[in-house]
Design an enzyme around this catalytic site. Structure first.
Site, mmCIF file in Angstrom:
data_model
loop_
_atom_site.group_PDB
_atom_site.id
_atom_site.type_symbol
_atom_site.label_atom_id
_atom_site.label_comp_id
_atom_site.label_asym_id
_atom_site.label_seq_id
_atom_site.Cartn_x
_atom_site.Cartn_y
_atom_site.Cartn_z
ATOM 1 N N ASP A 105 5.733 2.260 2.429
ATOM 2 C CA ASP A 105 4.829 1.122 2.610
ATOM 3 C C ASP A 105 3.990 1.435 3.853
ATOM 4 O O ASP A 105 4.513 1.434 4.976
ATOM 5 C CB ASP A 105 5.686 -0.148 2.807
ATOM 6 C CG ASP A 105 4.859 -1.400 2.975
ATOM 7 O OD1 ASP A 105 3.652 -1.279 3.275
ATOM 8 O OD2 ASP A 105 5.436 -2.493 2.825
ATOM 9 N N HIS A 106 2.714 1.681 3.635
ATOM 10 C CA HIS A 106 1.870 2.142 4.743
ATOM 11 C C HIS A 106 1.641 1.053 5.790
ATOM 12 O O HIS A 106 1.152 1.327 6.889
ATOM 13 C CB HIS A 106 0.536 2.643 4.182
ATOM 14 C CG HIS A 106 -0.103 3.707 5.013
ATOM 15 N ND1 HIS A 106 0.241 3.943 6.329
ATOM 16 C CD2 HIS A 106 -1.065 4.620 4.721
ATOM 17 C CE1 HIS A 106 -0.482 4.934 6.807
ATOM 18 N NE2 HIS A 106 -1.279 5.367 5.848
ATOM 19 N N ARG A 107 2.009 -0.190 5.494
ATOM 20 C CA ARG A 107 1.896 -1.237 6.524
ATOM 21 C C ARG A 107 2.944 -1.027 7.603
ATOM 22 O O ARG A 107 2.819 -1.491 8.726
ATOM 23 C CB ARG A 107 2.109 -2.629 5.899
ATOM 24 C CG ARG A 107 1.042 -3.021 4.903
ATOM 25 C CD ARG A 107 1.426 -4.290 4.192
ATOM 26 N NE ARG A 107 2.706 -4.170 3.498
ATOM 27 C CZ ARG A 107 3.329 -5.181 2.883
ATOM 28 N NH1 ARG A 107 2.780 -6.386 2.883
ATOM 29 N NH2 ARG A 107 4.474 -4.990 2.262
ATOM 30 N N PRO A 158 0.858 -1.189 0.000
ATOM 31 C CA PRO A 158 0.000 0.000 0.000
ATOM 32 C C PRO A 158 0.895 1.240 0.000
ATOM 33 O O PRO A 158 1.503 1.583 1.013
ATOM 34 C CB PRO A 158 -0.801 -0.138 1.296
ATOM 35 C CG PRO A 158 -0.038 -1.083 2.141
ATOM 36 C CD PRO A 158 0.876 -1.894 1.290
#
Ligand code: CAO
Length: 552
Positions: free
Chosen positions: A521-523, A345
């Site tokens: 990476d939004h995780r 994401p």
């Protein structure tokens, strides 16, 4: 009539005393010709030793951990033969042998006029079994007449619509003649090159064969199954299941027969836990994995909806076209970028850094640096500032673990940078950037960029990056959204600095502003952390003395 024959280890090229890592059959098992009997492993490749014929295993005299070499007898096989026995070599179009061969049938054969292995002389190397593919394009030719080649050295690269594969040499020697060119179409058995074989390269093999199979078929040179590299993997098992993560599958620690079975079953080996030596995935592991899914003990991979396809268009219907193949680099980088784009994401944080002071100082230092052979570009300073920011925000210097349940924090800072070359995008890596001053970084940046453009980067100069910088500042632009170089968790995009009016509280001041585009990476990284990172990075870029500090 039943007949018992010895099972011998085929020509393993330069390898001797190779470790048996898996025994795939036991006494009494019925085996098919070419089916794997045992798996052996060198430091470079693993390979299945195939059955020479259809038959029943009488006995196997090796166990896991044993060491074997070319010509070793590893057991016996009972086969059914008619009164006049003719055992043909592996490829259908090769001529029948006039005697029973007790050797393991070859995966890659030489043409009939070839000299027997070990004796030197000229041999014609041919395309090995490439599965269901025929009329495959030759996309690269790696050898020319006069070249010396090693066993397993790549002769040509072939490409189907699903996979690229290298055709390796089965013998060491000197290339006499290259029989194909880029654009040719080849199939299993097509001649590729004529090689003057080094007599010594296969001498041991020859001795063993003369002792045990004096009238072996002339095409007995056997190559080890393809090593587990991205390029070579498809040659034994062409990609068939698009759902499999090919990059992960290629790296999975498993023998060719396990890979083959996994493909037949549609299992992504990345998901399977190996219990063999060095966590190798064994047949039993694969079976246990499938069984666990079938019995509901573990959840199977969620059925991902297929990506909608871009419509195919016949462009030639609308005017003249010129079709040019992608370069090798583009073929490798394309799927990786797509994998990152689909799996991570992505969010991009845009920011501006004031580099007015930095640029005026750099202009003073640039000339003297040039005299020392160093091109002191803004990127070296940006890298230096990134080192500080990564140390301040170590999450940006981390990666998600394979199971996605933990973060791996790296105690080193290796910086990748995107380099634009005629062949496509490559990402050389400056190792231990935290231990280098700005001049050392600038020097390495120049050297690696030059190597990248000449296509001379070595594998270790392209590996191990923790974080990547993609600088388009030398070209232009105001902002962009770079794709994270997974499994890294962030990338910094840099566009061209420009003079802008900046309000200083009482008036507008002309300041040189550098656009930063930080994709993450939004995780792993939250929006707040991302903007803290770019803010800190911007502050670092204003502290020119700190950036110029020597490393103690
Ligand atoms: N703003 C203004 N000027 C800049 C700048 C910036 N952000 N970055 C570089 N420049 C200037 C440099 O100062 C240099 O001028 P001087 O000689 O006067 O100092 C000039 O532009 C050329 O710099 P460079 O690009 O040759 O050198 P670099 O160290 O900045 O970059 C490299 C090296 C390899 C990163 C670069 O050449 C390159 O290949 N960039 C493309 C990367 C790319 O394709 N990214 C996209 C990936 S995603 O598709």
């Amino acid at each position: 009539m039943a007949k018992t024959i010895d099972i011998t280890i085929p020509d393993l090229g330069d390898f001797a005393d190779v470790e048996v890592i898996e025994v795939l059959v036991s006494a009494g098992d019925t085996v098919e010709r070419e089916g794997g009997l045992i798996t052996v492993e060198t430091d470079k490749a693993s390979m299945d030793i195939p059955s020479p014929e259809n038959g029943v295993v009488e006995k196997l005299t090796v166990a896991v951990g044993d060491k074997v070499s070319t010509g070793d007898v590893i057991g016996q096989l009972t086969i059914e033969v008619s009164d006049t026995v003719v055992i043909t070599p592996a490829l259908d179009d090769a001529p029948p042998s006039e005697a029973v061969s007790t050797e393991v049938p070859p995966e890659m054969t030489d043409e009939p006029e070839s000299a027997p292995p070990g004796s030197g002389g000229r041999q014609t190397l041919v395309v090995p079994d490439i599965g269901d593919f025929e009329e495959v394009d030759v996309i690269e030719v790696h050898v020319a007449p006069g070249d010396s080649i090693e066993v397993e050295g790549s002769l040509v690269t072939l490409e189907t619509d699903k996979a690229a594969m290298d055709v390796p040499a089965t013998v060491a020697g000197t290339v006499n003649e290259v029989l194909v060119k880029v654009g040719d179409k080849v199939s299993a058995g097509s001649p590729v090159a004529v090689v003057e074989v080094e007599a010594s390269a296969t001498a041991a093999d020859s001795g063993a064969q003369q002792q045990e199979a004096p009238k072996a078929a002339p095409q007995a040179a056997t190559r080890p199954t393809a090593p587990e590299t991205e390029a070579a993997q498809p040659s034994g098992a062409p990609a068939r299941l698009p759902a499999i993560d090919e990059a992960g599958f290629a790296k999975a620690h498993a023998s060719p027969s396990v890979r083959k079975l996994a493909r037949e079953l549609g299992v992504d080996l990345v998901q399977v836990k190996g219990t063999g030596l060095k966590n190798r995935i064994l047949h039993d592991d694969l079976k246990a994995f499938v069984k666990a899914i079938l019995t509901g003990q573990v959840a199977g991979p969620a059925a991902a909806p297929a990506l909608p396809k871009v419509p195919a268009v016949d462009f030639a219907k609308f005017g003249d076209v010129d079709v040019q193949p992608l370069t090798r680099i583009q073929k490798i980088s394309g799927p990786r970028l797509q994998a990152s784009w689909i799996n991570l994401p992505h969010v991009t944080q845009h920011d501006l850094a004031d580099i007015t002071d930095l640029e005026s100082r750099r202009q003073q230092l640039k000339g003297p640096a040039k005299e020392r052979g160093i091109s002191l570009t803004p990127l070296a300073f940006i890298m230096k500032a990134c080192v500080s920011a990564l140390q301040e925000y170590p999450r940006v210097n981390s990666s998600l673990s394979e199971d996605g349940e933990s973060l791996v924090f790296k105690k080193y800072v290796h910086l990748g940078f995107a380099a634009d070359t005629e062949q496509g995008l490559v990402v050389p890596v400056i190792r231990d950037a935290d231990k280098k001053d700005v001049y050392e970084i600038a020097q390495e940046l120049g050297e690696l960029s030059a190597l990248a453009r000449e296509g001379k980067l070595k594998a270790d100069q392209l590996q191990g990056a923790c974080f990547t910088i993609s600088s388009l500042g030398g070209i232009g632009g105001t902002a962009f959204t770079p794709i994270v170089n997974a499994p890294e968790v962030a990338i910094l995009g840099v566009s061209r600095a420009s003079m802008q009016p900046v309000w200083n509280g009482s008036e507008f001041e002309p300041r040189l502003m550098l656009p930063l585009s930080f994709s993450y990476d939004h995780r792993v990284i939250d929006g707040a952390q991302a903007v803290r990172f770019t803010t800190y990075l911007g502050e670092r870029l204003t502290d020119v003395d700190a950036l110029l500090q020597a490393i103690p």
